[in-house]
Structures are given as structure tokens and as C-alpha cells.
Motif scaffolding. Structure first.
Motif, short mmCIF file in Angstrom:
data_model
loop_
_atom_site.label_atom_id
_atom_site.label_comp_id
_atom_site.label_asym_id
_atom_site.label_seq_id
_atom_site.Cartn_x
_atom_site.Cartn_y
_atom_site.Cartn_z
N LEU A 119 48.84 -33.36 -11.03
CA LEU A 119 49.93 -32.70 -10.32
C LEU A 119 49.63 -32.58 -8.83
CD1 LEU A 119 50.76 -29.89 -12.90
CD2 LEU A 119 51.89 -32.11 -12.61
N THR A 120 48.40 -32.22 -8.49
CA THR A 120 48.05 -32.05 -7.07
C THR A 120 47.46 -33.32 -6.46
OG1 THR A 120 45.83 -31.23 -7.63
CG2 THR A 120 47.62 -29.62 -7.48
N GLY A 121 46.93 -34.22 -7.32
CA GLY A 121 46.29 -35.43 -6.81
C GLY A 121 44.92 -35.20 -6.24
N LYS A 122 44.36 -34.01 -6.45
CA LYS A 122 43.06 -33.67 -5.87
C LYS A 122 41.98 -33.64 -6.95
CE LYS A 122 45.00 -30.91 -2.09
NZ LYS A 122 45.02 -29.57 -1.44
N LEU A 123 40.73 -33.78 -6.50
CA LEU A 123 39.58 -33.71 -7.41
C LEU A 123 39.41 -32.27 -7.87
CD1 LEU A 123 37.19 -35.27 -8.67
CD2 LEU A 123 35.85 -34.63 -6.64
N ASP A 124 39.37 -32.08 -9.19
CA ASP A 124 39.28 -30.73 -9.74
C ASP A 124 37.84 -30.35 -10.07
OD1 ASP A 124 39.42 -28.53 -11.83
OD2 ASP A 124 41.55 -28.74 -11.33
N LYS A 125 37.10 -31.26 -10.72
CA LYS A 125 35.73 -30.93 -11.13
C LYS A 125 34.84 -32.16 -11.00
CE LYS A 125 35.81 -26.62 -12.66
NZ LYS A 125 35.94 -26.33 -14.08
N THR A 126 33.57 -31.92 -10.70
CA THR A 126 32.52 -32.95 -10.79
C THR A 126 31.40 -32.36 -11.63
OG1 THR A 126 31.56 -32.20 -8.70
CG2 THR A 126 33.08 -34.06 -8.61
N LEU A 127 31.08 -33.01 -12.73
CA LEU A 127 30.05 -32.53 -13.66
C LEU A 127 28.89 -33.50 -13.61
CD1 LEU A 127 32.45 -31.70 -16.64
CD2 LEU A 127 31.70 -30.20 -14.79
N ASP A 128 27.76 -33.04 -13.05
CA ASP A 128 26.61 -33.92 -12.83
C ASP A 128 25.39 -33.54 -13.64
OD1 ASP A 128 26.15 -31.56 -11.56
OD2 ASP A 128 25.57 -32.42 -9.63
N LYS A 129 25.49 -32.59 -14.54
CA LYS A 129 24.32 -32.15 -15.31
C LYS A 129 24.52 -32.58 -16.76
CE LYS A 129 23.36 -28.18 -12.35
NZ LYS A 129 23.22 -26.71 -12.27
N GLY A 130 24.07 -33.77 -17.06
CA GLY A 130 24.21 -34.26 -18.43
C GLY A 130 23.74 -35.69 -18.59
N HIS A 131 24.10 -36.54 -17.64
CA HIS A 131 23.76 -37.96 -17.76
C HIS A 131 22.70 -38.35 -16.74
CE1 HIS A 131 26.82 -39.09 -20.70
NE2 HIS A 131 27.68 -38.33 -20.04
N SER A 132 21.88 -39.32 -17.14
CA SER A 132 20.85 -39.84 -16.25
C SER A 132 21.09 -41.29 -15.87
CB SER A 132 19.47 -39.72 -16.92
OG SER A 132 19.47 -40.42 -18.16
N SER A 133 22.17 -41.90 -16.35
CA SER A 133 22.52 -43.28 -16.00
C SER A 133 24.03 -43.39 -15.96
CB SER A 133 21.92 -44.27 -17.01
OG SER A 133 22.39 -43.99 -18.31
N ALA A 134 24.52 -44.59 -15.66
CA ALA A 134 25.95 -44.80 -15.47
C ALA A 134 26.74 -44.47 -16.73
CB ALA A 134 26.21 -46.26 -15.07
N ILE A 135 27.88 -43.82 -16.55
CA ILE A 135 28.75 -43.45 -17.67
C ILE A 135 29.64 -44.65 -18.00
CG2 ILE A 135 30.60 -41.92 -18.42
CD1 ILE A 135 29.45 -39.77 -16.63
N ASN A 136 29.64 -45.05 -19.28
CA ASN A 136 30.41 -46.21 -19.72
C ASN A 136 31.82 -45.85 -20.18
OD1 ASN A 136 28.59 -48.24 -19.19
ND2 ASN A 136 27.61 -48.10 -21.19
N SER A 137 31.97 -44.70 -20.87
CA SER A 137 33.27 -44.39 -21.47
C SER A 137 33.45 -42.88 -21.58
CB SER A 137 33.37 -45.03 -22.86
OG SER A 137 34.63 -44.77 -23.45
#
Length: 610
Positions: free
Chosen positions: A567-585
Motif C-alpha cells: 500500500l505504501t510502497g516502502k520497506l516495512d521490515k528487514t530480518l537479518d538474524k536467522g540465515h548465514s547464506s543467501a536465501i533461496n525461497s
């Protein structure tokens, strides 16, 4: 014969080299040897002259002793001459000795040179022998290579003959297949025509039966209306309402009519219902059956239909767990959000039950011969479809983990496979640049469409298939016409496609690190999402809509999960505590409560706001 000829050649070559050496060395030293021989001769003559002079000297002395007075003058002159001659001969002798020494030194040097030349000749002969052996060995290798070449030519000719035979067989089989297809289409057409005729006959018989019943009922009602009945003021009269007749379509003669207190009224017989009422009812029944999915009685379907619209934006990693032995490529929630399926390079699809914010292992689906590339549940959650790198797609039943179908026919990795809305057909897209439509009832490929580029992902509506390709294009296909309806080119290779709940917006992700929403009503890009640090990690990175279409979730190459507000077109959240490599899906549960993501490592993460 060849070896004997070669032996004669090198012998002749040695003789010619010796003759050449003889000519060169003889011409160079012939004059010196000749001079040396002359000096030797002159030396011998000098010795003879010396002996003769000695003899003359003795004779002359004897004569002088005998006549000293007479020959005194002559004796002095002779002595002087003899002294001069002796000096001269002595000088000549000295010169001859000197030349002899020089000639001897030359002879020694020449002998040394001859020895050196002999050594060179021996070395050259050894080299020639070595070269001759090497030539013989190379000739043997050449013979072997010629034999191998002849064998290869014969084998090649045999393969050509077999290829020609196979080509002829293939042409014959292709012609047979074409004729069989034509016969099959003709039989299907005839069968459909016969079914239509049978349906028409059945409808006609039903209509006749309905009219017969209506006529009978009308006659009974007319007879009943003609009979005179004494009715008091307080008696009830029989009234058959028109609404009741329309609602039921017929009234049984034994049915007790409703009674209403009123005055005696002469009630005319009700009009018969329209003859097409039964046909309309049958049509409505079959229409409802076609519109309702055969799996709608499943609890998963009931949960999916009653999925809450209250979408929770995740903020916490509830459960981080090792999902597979190696890279995890795909993740998907079941329609009821009760099960989570993951697929990895270990050739397995694993099912996890989501209980109280944790994923508990339920079972594994085996049978694939290579890594899993995509996962899809049917609308009821009864079947699971997975595409894999072994050029095939497979279907399992979720309850008993049994492999039901294996769909083979692609000549490259199958990168995506989806159920159509009727759950009886499947569309698959492959690295071989084709899309195939499969019928699960007949278990055959119904259509093959050449797309022109490797297909990375697919989504489907009722009559349209949308495919994302390596050549940066999103193609819209009409299933019935097997043709491209529309093409839309993006700025990078398309890695993922997803539809919102209303199937009006198409979500895309591409290698230019942009996530876009395409309005399917105008076939134009409506919204673009990007963020500082967001980077598409591979050609198969999957993104997803939230169940209500108000959020977009995408994984980055640095292991960060990004969530944008549509609705706003803005970034709502960034979650960086969980993965140690590139996210595939990434997959968002239909209930809206959970988000699951998988990475190039072996881990999967379950997210929520709890």
C-alpha cells in the motif's frame, strides 16, 4: 621391403659423407704432404752430400799430407770454399729441420682433427641410428593410427547406417503417431457427439416424464375440483399455493394439502410449471458440480477457505533448524498452514508439522533422482507436486507419502511445476526452453510449447499460464490456443513469479535486484520495490505475496529477509538474524501467521511476530 630400402639409403648416405670428407681433407692437406715428402727427399740428398763431402775432405787431407808444399795455396782456397759450403749446408740443414718440425706439428694437429672428426662421425652415426629407430617407431605408430582410423571409419559408417535406419524408423513412428493422434481426435469427437446425443435423449425422456407427471397431476387436481363438498363456515379449505408448486416442480397426490380457515372459494387448478424446469435444475446441479472441487471435502481445503485475512508481519525467528543435507531450494506451506514442505539438493522433499511455533519432522518423500527445484500443493493439500533436476516432475500423496505419478518428457532440468485450478492438469517449465501441459487422468503430455528461453518459474490462472524466462521476459500463454497472448520484458533475468489472492497482480523478481508488481488488467508494471543491500542471490530466487496481497517478502544474497508494504510502497521490515547464506525461497502461510525461508546452506527459518 620398406626396411631394406631405408637401410640401403642410410648406408649410401654414410659412404657419400665419407667421400665428401676425403675430398675436403685431401685438398686441404695434399700440398703440405707433398712439400713434406720433398723435404724428406732433400734431407736424404743432404745426408748423401755430407757423406760425400766428408769423403772428399779425407781424401783432400791425405793428398795435402803427401804434398804440402806444392799445393799450399790451393789448399787454403779449398778450405775456405769447404767452410763456406759447410756453413751453407749447415744452414740449409737447420732450415730443413725447422720445416720438418713445423710439418710434424701440422701432422699432429691434423691427426687430432682427424680423430675429432672420427668422433663426430661416430656421434652422428649413433644419432642416425637413434633417428632410424625413432623413424621405425613412428612408422609403427602411423600404421597403428591408420588401422585405428580405418576401424573408426568403419564404425562411423556403421553408426551412420544405424542413424539412417533409426531416422527412417522415427519417421515411420512419427507418421504412425500422427495418424494415431488424428484417429484419437476423431474418436474423441465421435465420443463427444455420442455423449451429447445420449444427453439429449436423456433430457428428452426426462422432459416427457415430467410432462406426463404434470398432466396426471393436473388431471387429478381437475377431478378433485369438480367434486362438490359440503363446507361449513368453520371448515378449512384445501389451498395449493402457486409458490409451493414452483418450488417443488411437482406435488404428490398423497400429499396432505395445507388447510387455511376461510370461506368456500372456488380455486382454479394451478398452472403447470414450464417444461424446461427440470432441465434447468439438472444444468444447475451439473454446473455446481463442475464449480466445486472434488477435494473440497478435505479439512485442508476447509482451512484454506477459512484462512484469516489478519496477516502478521514477522519480526522474530521462532525456529531455526537444519532442513536438508545441503542446499535447500524450495519451501511451501500447505493450504491449511498446518504443514510445511521443503525440497533440497539431497533429492528429498521433507514435510514438517507446524506446532506452537516450531517445525516438527513428519516424513520425507523420496523417489527423485536429483535435487528438488520447486514445490506445490494442490488446492486441497492432498497431493504435493515437485520438480527436479532429473528432467522429471513427481506427485506424492501427503497422507501416506506414496509416489503416485512421475512425469518425464523434458530434455533439461525441470525448474518449475504448477497445478492448474482444476487440479487435474499440471504445467511444467524446463531448462530445455519448453512448457508442457500434463493430464493426470490419462498421465500423458497433452501439449508442448516452445518458449525460446529457459523457463525459471510458472504461475497459472484459469485459462492463462504466465512464465518467467532467462531472456528477461514474462510470457502470457493461452492454454487453449497454445500461443503467446502477451510479452513483457524486464531489466534482468526473471527468477520468480507469484500471484495475489485475487489473481489480479503478478509479483516478479529479477537479477537486476528489483521486485515488481504487474497489473494483469493493464499488463503493465504498477509498482517497483528495491532496498539498499537487497540483492537477488541466484537465477531461482523465489519471492512471495502475503495471503491478502498487502505485503511482499523476498530473500537477499546476504541472508536478510526483506518485507515491503504494497500500500505504501516502502520497506516495512528487514530480518537479518536467522540465515548465514543467501536465501533461496520464501513462503507465507495462507493463515498469515507464519513466514518460512530457506537458504543455500542447510537451514530453514520459521518467522512470526509472536
Amino acid at each position: 621391403m620398406a626396411g631394406r630400402g631405408v637401410g640401403c639409403l642410410w648406408k649410401r648416405h654414410v659412404v657419400e659423407q665419407l667421400k665428401q670428407r676425403d675430398r675436403v681433407q685431401r685438398q686441404a692437406f695434399e700440398e703440405i704432404i707433398h712439400q713434406y715428402n720433398r723435404l724428406l727427399e732433400r734431407s736424404d740428398l743432404q745426408v748423401v752430400f755430407s757423406e760425400r763431402l766428408q769423403t772428399d775432405k779425407y781424401e783432400h787431407q791425405n793428398r795435402h799430407d803427401l804434398s804440402p808444399g806444392v799445393d799450399g795455396g790451393r789448399s787454403d782456397s779449398l778450405q775456405q770454399e769447404m767452410a763456406q759450403m759447410r756453413i751453407r749446408h749447415q744452414e740449409e740443414l737447420t732450415e730443413l729441420h725447422k720445416k720438418r718440425g713445423e710439418l710434424a706439428q701440422n701432422v699432429i694437429e691434423l691427426n687430432n682433427q682427424i680423430q675429432q672428426k672420427d668422433k663426430e662421425i661416430q656421434s652422428n652415426e649413433a644419432k642416425m641410428l637413434e633417428y632410424q629407430q625413432q623413424i621405425s617407431r613412428l612408422e609403427g605408430e602411423c600404421r597403428e593410427l591408420r588401422n585405428s582410423l580405418a576401424d573408426l571409419e568403419r564404425a562411423n559408417q556403421t553408426l551412420r547406417d544405424e542413424y539412417d535406419a533409426l531416422q527412417i524408423t522415427f519417421s515411420a513412428l512419427e507418421e504412425k503417431l500422427r495418424k494415431t493422434t488424428e484417429d484419437n481426435q476423431e474418436l474423441v469427437t465421435r465420443w463427444m457427439a455420442e455423449k451429447a446425443q445420449e444427453a439429449n435423449r436423456l433430457n428428452a425422456e426426462n422432459e416427457k416424464d415430467t410432462r406426463r407427471r404434470q398432466a396426471k397431476l393436473q388431471k387429478e387436481l381437475a377431478d378433485a375440483a369438480k367434486e362438490p363438498l359440503p363446507i361449513d363456515q368453520d371448515d378449512d379449505i384445501e389451498v395449493l399455493t402457486e409458490d409451493a408448486g414452483k418450488a417443488t416442480g411437482e406435488t404428490s397426490p398423497s400429499r396432505q394439502p395445507s388447510r387455511t380457515p376461510s370461506k368456500r372459494v372456488s380455486q382454479p387448478p394451478p398452472p403447470p410449471p414450464p417444461p424446461g424446469g427440470l432441465l434447468d435444475s439438472i444444468t444447475n446441479i451439473f454446473g455446481r458440480r463442475r464449480s466445486v472441487n472434488s477435494f473440497s471435502s478435505s479439512p485442508e481445503a476447509a482451512e484454506a477457505q477459512s484462512a484469516c485475512a489478519d496477516v502478521r508481519v514477522p519480526s522474530t525467528a521462532l525456529h531455526i533448524f537444519d532442513a536438508h543435507d545441503g542446499e535447500v531450494n524450495a519451501v511451501r506451506f500447505s493450504p491449511g498452514s498446518r504443514l510445511l514442505a521443503t525440497g533440497g539438493m539431497d533429492r528429498r522433499v521433507k514435510l514438517w508439522e507446524v506446532v506452537s511455533g516450531r517445525c516438527e519432522a513428519k516424513g520425507a518423500l523420496t523417489g527423485s533422482n536429483a535435487g528438488i527445484t520447486s514445490i506445490e500443493f494442490d488446492s486441497a493439500g492432498t497431493y504435493l507436486l515437485a520438480a527436479s533436476n532429473d528432467f522429471a516432475s513427481r506427485i506424492w500423496t501427503v497422507d501416506d507419502f506414496r509416489l503416485r505419478h512421475t512425469l518425464t518428457g523434458h530434455s533439461g532440468k525441470v525448474l518449475s511445476a504448477r497445478f492448474l485450478l482444476d487440479n487435474t492438469r499440471i504445467v511444467s517449465g524446463s531448462y530445455d526452453r519448453t512448457l508442457k501441459l500434463w493430464d493426470l487422468r490419462s498421465k500423458v503430455c497433452m501439449k508442448t510449447v516452445f518458449a525460446g528461453s529457459s523457463c525459471n518459474d510458472i504461475v497459472c490462472t484459469e485459462q492463462c499460464v504466465m512464465s518467467g524466462h532467462f531472456d528477461k521476459k514474462v510470457r502470457f500463454w493461452d492454454i487453449r490456443a497454445e500461443s503467446i497472448v502477451h510479452e513483457l520484458e524486464l531489466l534482468g533475468r526473471v527468477t520468480s513469479l507469484d500471484l495475489n489472492h485475487d489473481r489480479t497482480d503478478l509479483l516478479t523478481c529479477s537479477r537486476d535486484d528489483l521486485v515488481k508488481i504487474i497489473d494483469l488488467r493493464s499488463n503493465a508494471v504498477r509498482q517497483t520495490f528495491n532496498a539498499q543491500g537487497f540483492k537477488c542471490g541466484s537465477d531461482f530466487t523465489r519471492v512471495t505475496f502475503s495471503p491478502d496481497g498487502s505485503y511482499v517478502a523476498a530473500g537477499s544474497a546476504d541472508g536478510v529477509l526483506y518485507i515491503w508494504n504494497v500500500l505504501t510502497g516502502k520497506l516495512d521490515k528487514t530480518l537479518d538474524k536467522g540465515h548465514s547464506s543467501a536465501i533461496n525461497s520464501v513462503s507465507w502461510s495462507p493463515s498469515g501467521a507464519y513466514v518460512a525461508s530457506v537458504e543455500k546452506g542447510s537451514k530453514a527459518v520459521l518467522w512470526s511476530d509472536m
